[in-house]
Design a protein around this motif. Structure first.
Motif, mmCIF file in Angstrom:
data_model
loop_
_atom_site.group_PDB
_atom_site.id
_atom_site.type_symbol
_atom_site.label_atom_id
_atom_site.label_comp_id
_atom_site.label_asym_id
_atom_site.label_seq_id
_atom_site.Cartn_x
_atom_site.Cartn_y
_atom_site.Cartn_z
ATOM 1 N N PHE A 1 1.652 -3.062 -7.029
ATOM 2 C CA PHE A 1 0.317 -3.120 -7.867
ATOM 3 C C PHE A 1 0.484 -4.568 -8.774
ATOM 4 N N GLY A 2 -0.574 -4.993 -8.986
ATOM 5 C CA GLY A 2 -0.483 -6.460 -9.838
ATOM 6 C C GLY A 2 0.177 -7.746 -9.163
ATOM 7 N N ASN A 3 0.649 -8.325 -9.878
ATOM 8 C CA ASN A 3 1.249 -9.536 -9.337
ATOM 9 C C ASN A 3 0.354 -10.442 -8.574
ATOM 10 N N LYS A 4 -0.851 -10.322 -8.672
ATOM 11 C CA LYS A 4 -1.977 -11.027 -7.842
ATOM 12 C C LYS A 4 -2.001 -12.651 -8.119
ATOM 13 N N ASP A 5 -1.228 -12.959 -8.997
ATOM 14 C CA ASP A 5 -1.037 -14.462 -9.662
ATOM 15 C C ASP A 5 -0.459 -15.086 -8.504
ATOM 16 N N GLU A 6 0.426 -14.467 -7.684
ATOM 17 C CA GLU A 6 1.399 -14.908 -6.847
ATOM 18 C C GLU A 6 0.573 -15.594 -5.750
ATOM 19 N N CYS A 7 -0.720 -15.151 -5.507
ATOM 20 C CA CYS A 7 -1.520 -15.436 -4.332
ATOM 21 C C CYS A 7 -2.962 -15.575 -4.784
ATOM 22 N N PRO A 8 -3.254 -16.840 -5.388
ATOM 23 C CA PRO A 8 -4.820 -17.015 -5.879
ATOM 24 C C PRO A 8 -5.973 -16.666 -4.864
ATOM 25 N N GLY B 1 -18.940 -7.502 -6.527
ATOM 26 C CA GLY B 1 -18.331 -8.561 -7.429
ATOM 27 C C GLY B 1 -16.761 -8.027 -7.915
ATOM 28 N N GLY B 2 -16.210 -6.591 -7.219
ATOM 29 C CA GLY B 2 -15.000 -6.241 -7.622
ATOM 30 C C GLY B 2 -14.031 -6.763 -6.686
ATOM 31 N N SER B 3 -12.837 -6.563 -6.919
ATOM 32 C CA SER B 3 -11.573 -7.315 -6.243
ATOM 33 C C SER B 3 -11.564 -6.438 -4.679
ATOM 34 N N LYS B 4 -11.617 -7.400 -3.719
ATOM 35 C CA LYS B 4 -11.744 -7.099 -2.304
ATOM 36 C C LYS B 4 -10.364 -6.663 -2.009
ATOM 37 N N CYS B 5 -9.255 -7.082 -2.467
ATOM 38 C CA CYS B 5 -7.948 -7.211 -2.042
ATOM 39 C C CYS B 5 -7.195 -6.046 -2.885
ATOM 40 N N CYS C 1 -0.979 -14.554 2.612
ATOM 41 C CA CYS C 1 0.051 -14.214 1.676
ATOM 42 C C CYS C 1 -0.617 -12.985 1.096
ATOM 43 N N VAL C 2 0.530 -12.200 0.425
ATOM 44 C CA VAL C 2 0.199 -10.849 -0.137
ATOM 45 C C VAL C 2 1.274 -10.826 -1.293
ATOM 46 N N PRO C 3 0.617 -10.311 -2.626
ATOM 47 C CA PRO C 3 1.416 -10.464 -3.731
ATOM 48 C C PRO C 3 2.532 -9.230 -3.566
ATOM 49 N N CYS D 1 0.774 -1.264 0.019
ATOM 50 C CA CYS D 1 0.103 0.097 -0.082
ATOM 51 C C CYS D 1 0.893 1.319 -0.044
ATOM 52 N N ALA D 2 2.144 1.175 -0.219
ATOM 53 C CA ALA D 2 2.977 2.188 -0.045
ATOM 54 C C ALA D 2 2.618 3.275 -0.995
ATOM 55 N N LYS D 3 2.294 3.117 -2.336
ATOM 56 C CA LYS D 3 1.997 4.083 -3.227
ATOM 57 C C LYS D 3 0.470 4.474 -3.420
ATOM 58 N N ALA D 4 -0.425 3.790 -2.465
ATOM 59 C CA ALA D 4 -1.880 3.940 -2.604
ATOM 60 C C ALA D 4 -2.400 5.204 -2.116
ATOM 61 N N SER D 5 -3.246 6.054 -3.024
ATOM 62 C CA SER D 5 -3.927 7.150 -2.658
ATOM 63 C C SER D 5 -4.456 7.257 -1.511
#
Length: 90
Positions: A68-75, A85-89, A62-64, A40-44
């Motif tokens: 930003f991105g890299n969510k495939d590291e943690c299904p 229906g949006g992404s919670k994480c 786990c946390v990707p 979250c370092a760059k989150a507004s």
């Protein structure tokens, strides 16, 4: 009598040891906190990002990597959805 004292001692040690490992498990907020701070370092909306990241980390363990991105590291983290229906994480 002496054997009973020895058995009681080992039971107490076992209970104390198991509670220590439970407190230091990966799903603790302290374990998630460092990963979520990076995520979250760059989150507004930094505080909101940390809140949801810690919820997701607590459930998924786990946390990707990266901010930003890299969510495939943690299904599990990737697949959590909010009520709309949006992404919670983050």
């Amino acid at each position: 009598m002496k054997n009973l004292v020895v058995v009681q001692f080992f039971v107490i040690v076992l209970l104390l040891t198991s509670s220590f490992f439970e407190l230091s498990s990966a799903d603790s907020p302290a374990a998630c906190g460092g990963k979520c701070n990076v995520r979250c370092a760059k989150a507004s909306q930094h505080e909101e990002c940390l809140k949801y990241c810690n919820i997701c980390c607590g459930k998924c363990n786990c946390v990707p990597s990266g901010t930003f991105g890299n969510k495939d590291e943690c299904p599990c983290y990737r697949d959590m959805r909010n009520s709309k229906g949006g992404s919670k994480c983050p």
